[in-house]
Design a protein around this motif. Structure first.
Motif, short mmCIF file in Angstrom:
data_model
loop_
_atom_site.label_atom_id
_atom_site.label_comp_id
_atom_site.label_asym_id
_atom_site.label_seq_id
_atom_site.Cartn_x
_atom_site.Cartn_y
_atom_site.Cartn_z
N UNK A 1 2.03 8.09 9.00
CA UNK A 1 1.14 7.49 10.15
C UNK A 1 -0.52 8.67 9.87
N UNK A 2 -0.47 9.83 10.30
CA UNK A 2 -0.58 11.07 10.23
C UNK A 2 -0.35 11.81 9.51
N UNK B 1 0.81 -1.24 -0.62
CA UNK B 1 -0.04 -0.42 0.37
C UNK B 1 0.94 1.19 0.03
N UNK B 2 0.00 2.18 -0.57
CA UNK B 2 1.50 3.73 -0.25
C UNK B 2 0.28 4.76 0.77
N UNK B 3 1.06 5.96 1.15
CA UNK B 3 0.01 6.79 1.49
C UNK B 3 -0.01 7.16 3.04
N UNK B 4 -1.03 7.80 3.03
CA UNK B 4 -0.87 7.84 5.10
C UNK B 4 -1.84 6.79 5.65
N UNK B 5 -1.93 6.83 6.49
CA UNK B 5 -3.12 5.95 7.46
C UNK B 5 -4.17 6.73 7.80
N UNK B 6 -3.89 8.10 8.29
CA UNK B 6 -5.24 9.07 8.38
C UNK B 6 -4.68 10.06 7.51
N UNK B 7 -5.27 11.03 6.77
CA UNK B 7 -4.75 11.78 5.85
C UNK B 7 -5.78 12.90 5.74
N UNK C 1 3.60 11.33 12.92
CA UNK C 1 2.72 12.61 12.59
C UNK C 1 3.36 13.68 11.78
N UNK C 2 2.84 14.38 10.87
CA UNK C 2 3.26 15.51 10.40
C UNK C 2 2.32 16.72 9.88
N UNK C 3 2.10 17.68 10.58
CA UNK C 3 1.23 18.68 10.66
C UNK C 3 1.83 19.77 9.75
N UNK D 1 -6.02 23.75 9.40
CA UNK D 1 -6.17 22.65 10.45
C UNK D 1 -6.20 23.31 11.85
N UNK D 2 -7.41 23.62 12.43
CA UNK D 2 -8.54 23.77 13.88
C UNK D 2 -9.65 23.50 14.01
N UNK D 3 -8.66 23.17 15.49
CA UNK D 3 -8.85 22.02 16.98
C UNK D 3 -8.88 21.22 16.14
N UNK D 4 -8.04 20.42 16.26
CA UNK D 4 -7.59 19.03 15.82
C UNK D 4 -6.74 18.55 16.79
N UNK D 5 -7.49 17.42 17.41
CA UNK D 5 -6.78 17.16 19.16
C UNK D 5 -6.50 15.56 18.32
N UNK D 6 -5.03 15.56 19.56
CA UNK D 6 -4.59 13.95 18.86
C UNK D 6 -4.47 13.54 20.49
N UNK D 7 -4.84 12.51 20.69
CA UNK D 7 -5.07 12.10 22.69
C UNK D 7 -4.99 10.24 22.25
N UNK D 8 -3.77 10.22 23.62
CA UNK D 8 -4.25 8.71 24.01
C UNK D 8 -3.99 7.99 22.77
#
Length: 188
Positions: free
Chosen positions: A142-143, A115-121, A168-170, A150-157
């Motif tokens: 992965x992300x 496969x290719x690409x991101x886990x979450x795009x 993670x790349x933002x 991006x506004x109010x993006x929360x990645x937790x636990x």
């Protein structure tokens, strides 16, 4: 080998009447062999706000999560969504989405399966929460949240592992991202 045949428990005529939020009611098998993409797409396109994914391994060829959805598993080690072999774009796609929660899942982009690409795009978002997830095997990130604001993006636990590039790349070229919170993350 992924089976392409999908038994539809919900027919097109019945779709508007189904109120059960369990993806298996919509035809998903979760057996690690059957391609469950059609069942996921039907429930994601419905008016149901919270999609429940019970324990199992669900093979898909990429899912686009629309706004105003909760995508909830039975537990981050019990409910697994895995990208089908040789599918090349990404597992979970959010395009300009708002009010989206992804929780209690393992998301496996299946990098070893060609496969290719991101886990979450993510391409632009407002109020997106990713929590209590195992996110793994993205061929790129992965992300990845590199396009749009991006506004109010929360990645937790979350646990991130096996990324081909960054966990993670933002970024945003215009420097307009705001409200991004990343907490309690383990990267392996």
């Amino acid at each position: 080998e992924v089976e392409d045949e999908v038994e539809d428990e919900v027919t097109d005529e019945d779709e508007d009447e189904v109120t059960d939020n369990n993806v298996k009611t919509w035809g998903a098998k979760g057996d690690g062999k059957t391609d469950d993409t059609i069942a996921f797409n039907k429930i994601l396109e419905s008016s149901i706000k919270e999609v429940y994914i019970p324990a199992g391994t669900y093979i898909v060829d990429g899912l686009s999560i629309p706004s105003n959805k909760v995508f909830k598993g039975e537990g981050k080690t019990k409910s697994i969504i895995k990208l089908k072999n040789n599918y090349g774009y990404g597992l979970i796609i959010i395009n300009n989405g708002s009010n989206i929660t992804i929780t209690d899942l393992t998301l496996d982009a299946n990098r070893d399966g060609g496969t290719g690409g991101h886990c979450i795009r993510i391409a632009g978002c407002n109020n997106v929460n990713i929590k209590n997830c195992n996110i793994k095997n993205g061929d790129h990130y992965n992300i990845g949240a590199q396009v749009g604001i991006m506004k109010d993006l929360i990645i937790d636990n979350c646990v991130l592992e096996g990324s081909g590039a960054d966990g993670i790349d933002i970024k945003n070229k215009e420097d307009k991202n705001s409200g991004i919170r990343i907490t309690n993350i383990t990267v392996n």
